[in-house]
Design a protein around this motif. Structure first.
Motif, PDB file in Angstrom:
ATOM      1  N   LYS A 178      -6.633   5.430   3.074  1.00  0.00           N
ATOM      2  CA  LYS A 178      -7.963   5.944   2.776  1.00  0.00           C
ATOM      3  C   LYS A 178      -8.853   4.568   2.334  1.00  0.00           C
ATOM      4  O   LYS A 178      -9.961   4.036   2.944  1.00  0.00           O
ATOM      5  CB  LYS A 178      -8.632   7.027   2.959  1.00  0.00           C
ATOM      6  CG  LYS A 178     -10.194   7.647   3.443  1.00  0.00           C
ATOM      7  CD  LYS A 178     -10.804   9.080   3.320  1.00  0.00           C
ATOM      8  CE  LYS A 178     -10.180   9.802   4.075  1.00  0.00           C
ATOM      9  NZ  LYS A 178      -9.754  11.573   3.883  1.00  0.00           N
ATOM     10  N   LEU A 179      -8.574   4.485   1.347  1.00  0.00           N
ATOM     11  CA  LEU A 179      -9.367   3.379   0.482  1.00  0.00           C
ATOM     12  C   LEU A 179      -9.148   2.203   1.263  1.00  0.00           C
ATOM     13  O   LEU A 179      -9.554   1.089   1.201  1.00  0.00           O
ATOM     14  CB  LEU A 179      -8.609   3.069  -0.979  1.00  0.00           C
ATOM     15  CG  LEU A 179      -9.558   2.055  -1.938  1.00  0.00           C
ATOM     16  CD1 LEU A 179     -10.921   2.497  -2.519  1.00  0.00           C
ATOM     17  CD2 LEU A 179      -8.299   2.350  -2.947  1.00  0.00           C
ATOM     18  N   LYS A 181      -8.395   1.635   4.315  1.00  0.00           N
ATOM     19  CA  LYS A 181      -8.631   1.105   5.517  1.00  0.00           C
ATOM     20  C   LYS A 181     -10.586   1.133   5.646  1.00  0.00           C
ATOM     21  O   LYS A 181     -10.944   0.515   6.357  1.00  0.00           O
ATOM     22  CB  LYS A 181      -8.624   2.806   6.416  1.00  0.00           C
ATOM     23  CG  LYS A 181      -9.012   2.551   8.229  1.00  0.00           C
ATOM     24  CD  LYS A 181      -8.161   3.175   8.835  1.00  0.00           C
ATOM     25  CE  LYS A 181      -8.331   3.264   9.704  1.00  0.00           C
ATOM     26  NZ  LYS A 181      -8.463   4.322  11.121  1.00  0.00           N
ATOM     27  N   ARG A 182     -10.464   1.486   4.331  1.00  0.00           N
ATOM     28  CA  ARG A 182     -12.286   1.348   4.116  1.00  0.00           C
ATOM     29  C   ARG A 182     -12.508   0.209   3.670  1.00  0.00           C
ATOM     30  O   ARG A 182     -13.510  -0.977   4.228  1.00  0.00           O
ATOM     31  CB  ARG A 182     -12.468   2.503   2.538  1.00  0.00           C
ATOM     32  CG  ARG A 182     -14.585   2.772   2.913  1.00  0.00           C
ATOM     33  CD  ARG A 182     -14.261   3.747   2.450  1.00  0.00           C
ATOM     34  NE  ARG A 182     -14.309   3.696   0.447  1.00  0.00           N
ATOM     35  CZ  ARG A 182     -13.422   4.355   0.542  1.00  0.00           C
ATOM     36  NH1 ARG A 182     -13.437   5.378   0.960  1.00  0.00           N
ATOM     37  NH2 ARG A 182     -13.314   4.488  -1.481  1.00  0.00           N
ATOM     38  N   SER A 183     -11.583  -0.203   2.715  1.00  0.00           N
ATOM     39  CA  SER A 183     -11.664  -1.650   2.327  1.00  0.00           C
ATOM     40  C   SER A 183     -11.412  -2.943   3.312  1.00  0.00           C
ATOM     41  O   SER A 183     -11.750  -4.282   3.209  1.00  0.00           O
ATOM     42  CB  SER A 183     -11.050  -1.936   1.554  1.00  0.00           C
ATOM     43  OG  SER A 183     -11.113  -1.029   0.465  1.00  0.00           O
ATOM     44  N   THR A 184     -10.516  -2.623   5.059  1.00  0.00           N
ATOM     45  CA  THR A 184     -10.331  -3.397   5.492  1.00  0.00           C
ATOM     46  C   THR A 184     -10.662  -3.536   7.169  1.00  0.00           C
ATOM     47  O   THR A 184      -9.373  -2.687   7.495  1.00  0.00           O
ATOM     48  CB  THR A 184      -8.961  -3.871   4.768  1.00  0.00           C
ATOM     49  OG1 THR A 184      -8.605  -4.126   3.764  1.00  0.00           O
ATOM     50  CG2 THR A 184      -8.481  -5.264   5.995  1.00  0.00           C
ATOM     51  N   PRO A 185     -11.993  -3.626   7.516  1.00  0.00           N
ATOM     52  CA  PRO A 185     -11.753  -2.814   8.628  1.00  0.00           C
ATOM     53  C   PRO A 185     -10.670  -3.732   9.651  1.00  0.00           C
ATOM     54  O   PRO A 185     -10.702  -4.448   9.223  1.00  0.00           O
ATOM     55  CB  PRO A 185     -13.232  -3.190   9.237  1.00  0.00           C
ATOM     56  CG  PRO A 185     -13.719  -3.858   7.372  1.00  0.00           C
ATOM     57  CD  PRO A 185     -13.136  -4.236   6.717  1.00  0.00           C
ATOM     58  N   ASP A 189      -4.755   3.184  11.451  1.00  0.00           N
ATOM     59  CA  ASP A 189      -3.654   4.399  11.286  1.00  0.00           C
ATOM     60  C   ASP A 189      -2.942   4.425  10.346  1.00  0.00           C
ATOM     61  O   ASP A 189      -2.570   4.786   9.245  1.00  0.00           O
ATOM     62  CB  ASP A 189      -4.464   5.606  11.673  1.00  0.00           C
ATOM     63  CG  ASP A 189      -5.249   5.834  11.775  1.00  0.00           C
ATOM     64  OD1 ASP A 189      -6.740   5.822  11.230  1.00  0.00           O
ATOM     65  OD2 ASP A 189      -6.091   6.881  13.116  1.00  0.00           O
TER      66      ASP A 189
END
Length: 299
Positions: A178-179, A181-185, A189
């Motif tokens: 999740k971290l 993914k949040r850091s890399t738009p 999934d």
């Protein structure tokens, strides 16, 4: 013997853009019984080597967009997982993780594989450790690709890093995928799940917990002397070629930090600015790898 956990192989099946065969060594001097994983692709002799070192809380998967570019240029790629990360074994006690525990393991791997004509590719902890290596192997390292990192010399890293260190210390079960993914738009999934693959549960995350606490932000911390020696090497003795890229959206190791580092590396050209990239700049790595190869006149 250091007590450790080993992530089941099935956790790493069918990861997106990751079909590299695993390689292992389990008898590095001082690390007997601990199995280290590394990717080893491309020609085994006669080719330049790119040694790709990941950081926190990622693993070699972070380089999946750069490895194919290096291979297409005829290079060899070595991408290890630090102990505690990826497919490498994971000591369960926090105390096992120290700066020199990690640094000496990478040195032992370099010597075991007898790597030469090495291009160091590093970011985050890959740089905090990796940037201290060439001074010990001036005959082996010839190139540098450096991204969003620094050298640990005992200086405070600022409120952004302090907040990250506190978050990790106080959130033992945080979701790595999740971290990322949040850091890399734009990360899928399935790619985010690949970053969670090494950690079936929180007992596997001692390395993830420890890395932020090991960053040398005070002059009395382990590794500061090594970092200061490395800083002198890069300023005054480095004779290889260099390439720098910076993820411009990184709030901690972004443009100001990399502008400082660029001034410390002898003959380092101005950084390639990756405007849309954050801390994990390798997620935009194909363009970076191509630009670096052009700088080095390889491929």
């Amino acid at each position: 013997m250091i007590k450790s956990l080993r992530t089941p192989d099935e956790r790493f099946q069918a990861l997106p853009a990751w079909d590299y065969a695993p390689n292992y060594v389990d008898d590095l001097p001082g690390y007997q019984g601990l199995r280290m994983h590394y990717v080893d692709e491309g020609p085994k002799v006669g080719a330049p080597v790119f040694l790709c070192l990941h950081g926190e809380p990622s693993w070699a998967y972070l380089y999946r967009k750069m490895i194919p570019v290096f291979l297409d240029a005829g290079a060899r790629v070595i991408a290890p997982d630090f102990f505690g990360f990826g497919r490498s074994d994971k000591p369960v006690e926090d105390e096992a993780y120290t700066f020199h525990f990690h640094r000496n393991a990478v040195k032992a791997l370099i010597e075991r594989l007898d790597l030469n004509d090495i291009g160091l590719v590093c970011q985050d902890w890959g740089g905090l450790i990796g940037l201290t290596l060439p001074m010990d192997y001036t005959d082996r390292f010839t190139r540098l690709i450096v991204m969003n990192t620094s050298i640990g010399i005992g200086q405070a890293a600022g409120p952004g890093f302090d907040a990250w260190r506190d978050y990790v210390a106080n959130t033992p079960g945080f979701d790595v995928g999740k971290l990322m993914k949040r850091s890399t738009p734009g990360m899928s999934d399935a790619e985010a799940a690949a970053y969670n693959a090494p950690f079936p549960d929180d007992s596997y995350k001692a390395g993830v917990r420890r890395f932020p606490a090991l960053v040398q932000t005070r002059p009395d911390m382990e590794g500061v002397d090594t970092g200061l020696a490395a800083l002198d090497f890069w300023r005054n003795k480095w004779a290889g070629e260099s390439f720098m890229a910076v993820g411009m959206q990184d709030p901690v190791l972004g443009p100001p930090a990399m502008a400082w580092l660029q001034k410390q590396i002898r003959n380092c050209p101005p950084a390639m600015e990756v405007v849309e990239a954050g801390h994990f700049v390798q997620e935009h790595g194909e363009a970076i790898a191509r630009a670096a190869l052009a700088r080095f006149n390889l491929g």
